[in-house]
Design an enzyme around this catalytic site. Structure first.
Site, PDB file in Angstrom:
ATOM      1  N   ALA A  19       5.533 -52.458  18.578  1.00 36.20           N
ATOM      2  CA  ALA A  19       4.238 -52.259  19.224  1.00 36.20           C
ATOM      3  C   ALA A  19       3.447 -53.553  19.194  1.00 36.20           C
ATOM      4  O   ALA A  19       3.742 -54.461  18.414  1.00 36.20           O
ATOM      5  CB  ALA A  19       3.458 -51.146  18.531  1.00 36.20           C
ATOM      6  N   GLY A  21      -0.713 -54.753  19.183  1.00 28.19           N
ATOM      7  CA  GLY A  21      -2.102 -54.353  19.076  1.00 28.19           C
ATOM      8  C   GLY A  21      -3.024 -55.487  19.432  1.00 28.19           C
ATOM      9  O   GLY A  21      -2.601 -56.542  19.928  1.00 28.19           O
ATOM     10  N   GLY A  22      -4.308 -55.279  19.201  1.00 29.20           N
ATOM     11  CA  GLY A  22      -5.274 -56.302  19.557  1.00 29.20           C
ATOM     12  C   GLY A  22      -5.243 -57.504  18.641  1.00 29.20           C
ATOM     13  O   GLY A  22      -5.780 -58.564  18.986  1.00 29.20           O
ATOM     14  N   MET A  23      -4.623 -57.380  17.475  1.00 26.05           N
ATOM     15  CA  MET A  23      -4.635 -58.457  16.493  1.00 26.05           C
ATOM     16  C   MET A  23      -3.235 -58.912  16.117  1.00 26.05           C
ATOM     17  O   MET A  23      -3.033 -60.077  15.773  1.00 26.05           O
ATOM     18  CB  MET A  23      -5.387 -57.987  15.242  1.00 26.05           C
ATOM     19  CG  MET A  23      -5.551 -59.017  14.152  1.00 26.05           C
ATOM     20  SD  MET A  23      -6.575 -58.364  12.807  1.00 26.05           S
ATOM     21  CE  MET A  23      -6.459 -59.706  11.624  1.00 26.05           C
ATOM     22  N   ALA A  24      -2.261 -58.017  16.178  1.00 32.95           N
ATOM     23  CA  ALA A  24      -0.925 -58.360  15.700  1.00 32.95           C
ATOM     24  C   ALA A  24       0.127 -57.608  16.500  1.00 32.95           C
ATOM     25  O   ALA A  24      -0.177 -56.697  17.272  1.00 32.95           O
ATOM     26  CB  ALA A  24      -0.803 -58.036  14.214  1.00 32.95           C
ATOM     27  N   GLU A  25       1.376 -58.025  16.322  1.00 34.30           N
ATOM     28  CA  GLU A  25       2.511 -57.329  16.909  1.00 34.30           C
ATOM     29  C   GLU A  25       3.473 -56.963  15.784  1.00 34.30           C
ATOM     30  O   GLU A  25       3.579 -57.667  14.781  1.00 34.30           O
ATOM     31  CB  GLU A  25       3.195 -58.204  17.965  1.00 34.30           C
ATOM     32  CG  GLU A  25       3.525 -59.607  17.517  1.00 34.30           C
ATOM     33  CD  GLU A  25       3.944 -60.505  18.673  1.00 34.30           C
ATOM     34  OE1 GLU A  25       3.982 -60.021  19.822  1.00 34.30           O
ATOM     35  OE2 GLU A  25       4.219 -61.695  18.428  1.00 34.30           O
ATOM     36  N   LYS A  44       4.946 -57.825  10.581  1.00 31.93           N
ATOM     37  CA  LYS A  44       3.684 -57.770  11.313  1.00 31.93           C
ATOM     38  C   LYS A  44       3.199 -59.204  11.520  1.00 31.93           C
ATOM     39  O   LYS A  44       2.840 -59.892  10.563  1.00 31.93           O
ATOM     40  CB  LYS A  44       2.655 -56.959  10.519  1.00 31.93           C
ATOM     41  CG  LYS A  44       1.339 -56.718  11.235  1.00 31.93           C
ATOM     42  CD  LYS A  44       0.457 -55.794  10.396  1.00 31.93           C
ATOM     43  CE  LYS A  44      -0.840 -55.480  11.106  1.00 31.93           C
ATOM     44  NZ  LYS A  44      -1.707 -54.576  10.285  1.00 31.93           N
ATOM     45  N   ASP A 150      -9.597 -45.377   6.672  1.00 37.66           N
ATOM     46  CA  ASP A 150      -8.985 -44.953   7.937  1.00 37.66           C
ATOM     47  C   ASP A 150      -7.840 -43.979   7.669  1.00 37.66           C
ATOM     48  O   ASP A 150      -6.722 -44.167   8.131  1.00 37.66           O
ATOM     49  CB  ASP A 150      -8.489 -46.177   8.714  1.00 37.66           C
ATOM     50  CG  ASP A 150      -8.094 -45.822  10.147  1.00 37.66           C
ATOM     51  OD1 ASP A 150      -8.495 -44.740  10.620  1.00 37.66           O
ATOM     52  OD2 ASP A 150      -7.387 -46.620  10.784  1.00 37.66           O
TER      53      ASP A 150
END
Length: 671
Positions: A19, A21-25, A44, A150
């Site tokens: 996946a 994301g906005g900060m990492a893959e 990550k 979270d």
């Protein structure tokens, strides 16, 4: 989407992208070492264009440093933090399974409800992981006061081995961290926040407890707790406005509603004050399940639920070893629904499915050989029992024997200890004859054990007992393979006969204890039965055995204290009720009340009053404690007044005696 080609990344080989994301893959990879050493990991990587942002890099590193301190079976493990090819990365534990959102969605797609057995087990493991994190200390021994912030379905991973992991401490906050989040800044998924977190207030570890309560609520009811747009949900969360679980599902055990009410209290002072406290009550609630929850049962359920995907999806390790290019899409690799693609790291925490294919229970039994059928059954049948109970509402008759969770000694002369919440009386209809059980498809054979399991699934306990006994006669050495199922059938039939035919129920329970000697519930039921029969010495031995097998089974200690009371061993009763109090069960006020009663019988008036007050602190509506406290205070007040009058009378008597002696002395002197 183009197929992913394995990429060398330092000492790691990146096998597939899961996946972005906005900060990492996120990648699935393997660590390679000398002489063919290999270890599966997840990598990550901070996105390359963000590597120049010092603030983001600092956040990324802080996440890794914080998570690296967490070493617990229920928390994802961080192995490595490094910088390579102009970006930073984290190497973490490779987990083979699905997140909780994917699990519940899959069950819903198959028109199934998540069995209560698995919901309780998953939540107990989540609480264990969170409690560890909340109590974590740094390397110098100072508390970190860590908060996850979270706790949501996407951050709870269930592996195909039945492990439950809390993942992604990316926005977690240590109280002393200089880079921690600020008060008034909302972070996390809105629908799984606590009211104080949604309001931007200062939070503590009890915020995670509320979020955990939301997860349990949704698993138990099958419904979202907060629904609407983000702004609507935010307003509802802040106000704590949600539909009580009992309005959505009236078939859940009463003790579960108690757990939910306390975990979801808007006032955090009324919530569980630690995840360990919630964990204790969840473990006590295990007794409500047809079979005791375990990782093994959860693994079997995962295999059955995702059997189709596991059969279709080859592992990327096999693909890489065969030097074949390409692979599944990111969404499929991540273990999501076929053909889906993950949008962000926050939405996908699962690490692709493998190629395990356990087959259905019937498929296992079709292998033909008796021994294979029995072993396959022992591994998989319990899953079907839990799933059957979750899918079908319990008939009203099944609640007939279940009594209140606690019994007070204020009125015990004509009463017996309460039944455990796990006692579910089976339906009272006649068992179907063997010829009427579901016939296997043409060409498939069915065994006696197969029919026994079918009867057990339908809660036809008498028929199941008969069939298991027949199987035992055919193969005496195979009892170990299906002992838990045979024991469950014996206990179920014993509960049904508890009132009408206690002696027969006792024989069934003794048989269950013989084939499954380490099952605390069997001895608990024997203790209840012997108490009903007023065979108190036997009941005491039964409860002591159950306590030895399961020391934190509060109802065992509660009923043991009651039997000690019946035989006038008040000191032993006081000890038993004191231990119940230390376990803080849902009926804590009743435990305090009973403790007060046996202390009163030992003339420990001060301790008695203190425990009556504690009972009312726990439950101000406890009428017995309130009434007896008033009565006891009145008695003590009259006793004090009586003693005062007695002292005054004694003083007057002494005064007049002294006066008389003085007058007599003067008279004699004058004569």
């Amino acid at each position: 989407m183009s197929e992913f080609q394995p990429i060398r990344f330092g000492k790691y080989l990146l096998l597939d992208k899961i996946a972005v994301g906005g900060m990492a893959e996120l990648y699935v990879a393997k660590l390679e070492g000398v002489k063919g050493f290999e270890k599966p990991v997840a990598i990550k990587k901070l996105l390359p264009h963000l590597a120049q942002d010092e603030k983001l890099v600092s956040m990324f590193i802080e996440e890794a440093k914080l998570a690296a301190l967490l070493t617990h079976p229920n928390v994802v493990q961080i192995y490595d933090l490094g910088s390579l090819e102009g970006t930073y990365f984290i190497a973490m534990e490779y987990l083979h399974g699905k997140d909780l959102r994917a699990l519940t969605n899959k069950a819903r797609a198959k028109q199934q409800a998540l069995p209560l057995t698995h919901a309780l087990y998953i939540m107990s493991q989540v609480c264990a992981g969170l409690d560890y994190a909340h109590n974590l200390k740094d390397l110098t021994g100072n508390p970190l006061n860590l908060i996850h912030r979270d706790v949501s379905p996407q951050n709870i991973l269930v592996t195909y081995q039945g492990e439950v992991k809390v993942v992604d401490f990316g926005i977690a906050k240590a109280a002393r961290s200089t880079t921690g989040t600020q008060d008034g800044v909302i972070k996390g998924k809105v629908a799984y926040m606590s009211p104080e977190q949604a309001g931007g207030k200062r939070i503590d570890h009890r915020s995670d407890i509320f979020s955990a309560g939301i997860l349990l609520y949704e698993m138990a009811t099958g419904k979202r707790m907060f629904r609407g747009t983000d702004l609507e949900i935010l307003d509802k969360v802040r106000a704590g406005m949600f539909q009580p679980a009992e309005q959505l599902n009236q078939d859940l055990p009463p003790h579960l509603y108690t757990i939910l009410h306390r975990a979801l209290a808007v006032d955090r002072d009324l919530r569980y004050q630690s995840c360990a406290e919630m964990l204790n009550e969840l473990e006590e609630a295990f007794s409500m399940c047809p079979v005791r929850p375990s990782a093994k049962l959860l693994a079997q359920y995962m295999h059955e639920l995702f059997e189709d995907e596991m059969e279709k999806t080859p592992t990327v390790f096999r693909r890489a070893d065969a030097m074949l290019p390409g692979g599944p899409q990111a969404g499929a690799a991540a273990g999501g629904d076929a053909g889906s693609q993950a949008d962000s790291l926050e939405e996908t925490k699962t690490i692709f499915a493998g190629n395990i294919s356990p087959g259905s229970l019937r498929g296992r039994l079709r292998l033909g050989a008796w021994a294979t059928a029995v072993l396959g059954l022992a591994m998989l049948a319990a899953v079907l029992l839990g799933r059957q109970q979750a899918q079908e509402p319990q008939p009203a008759q099944q609640q007939a024997v279940a009594a209140e969770p606690a019994q007070s000694t204020a009125a015990v002369e004509e009463q017996v200890p309460a039944a455990s919440a796990e006692e579910q009386t089976p339906t009272t209809g006649e068992a179907e004859p063997e010829s009427e059980t579901t016939a296997p498809p043409p060409g498939q054979e069915t065994t006696v054990v197969d029919r026994a399991v079918s009867a057990l699934e339908k809660q036809q306990y008498a028929l199941a007992v008969e069939l298991f006994q027949q199987a035992l006669e055919e193969s005496p050495d195979s009892v170990a393979a299906f002992a838990p199922l045979y024991g469950e059938a014996l206990r179920g039939e014993a509960v049904r006969l508890l009132e009408a035919e206690p002696q027969q129920a006792k024989a069934l329970l003794e048989k269950a204890a013989e084939i499954e000697p380490d099952r605390a519930r069997t001895y608990f039921l024997l203790g209840k039965l012997n108490t009903r029969l007023k065979k108190y010495p036997e009941a005491i031995r039964n409860y002591q055995k159950a306590h030895e097998l399961e020391p934190r089974f509060a109802k065992v200690l509660f009923n043991l204290g009651f039997v000690y009371f019946k035989v006038n061993d008040y000191a032993a009763a006081e000890e038993a009720f004191s231990e119940v109090v230390s376990l803080a069960p849902p009926y804590l006020d009743e435990a305090y009340f009973n403790l007060a009663m046996v202390q009163k019988l030992q003339h420990k008036n001060r301790e008695c009053v203190q425990n009556l007050k504690r009972a009312l602190e726990v439950n101000p509506e406890n009428a017995k404690a309130k009434r007896y406290l008033i009565r006891l205070k009145t008695q003590l007040r009259h006793l004090r007044k009586s003693r005062q009058h007695q002292r005054r009378a004694t003083d007057h008597q002494r005064y007049f005696t002294a006066q008389f002696c003085q007058q007599l002395y003067l008279f004699r002197q004058s004569v």
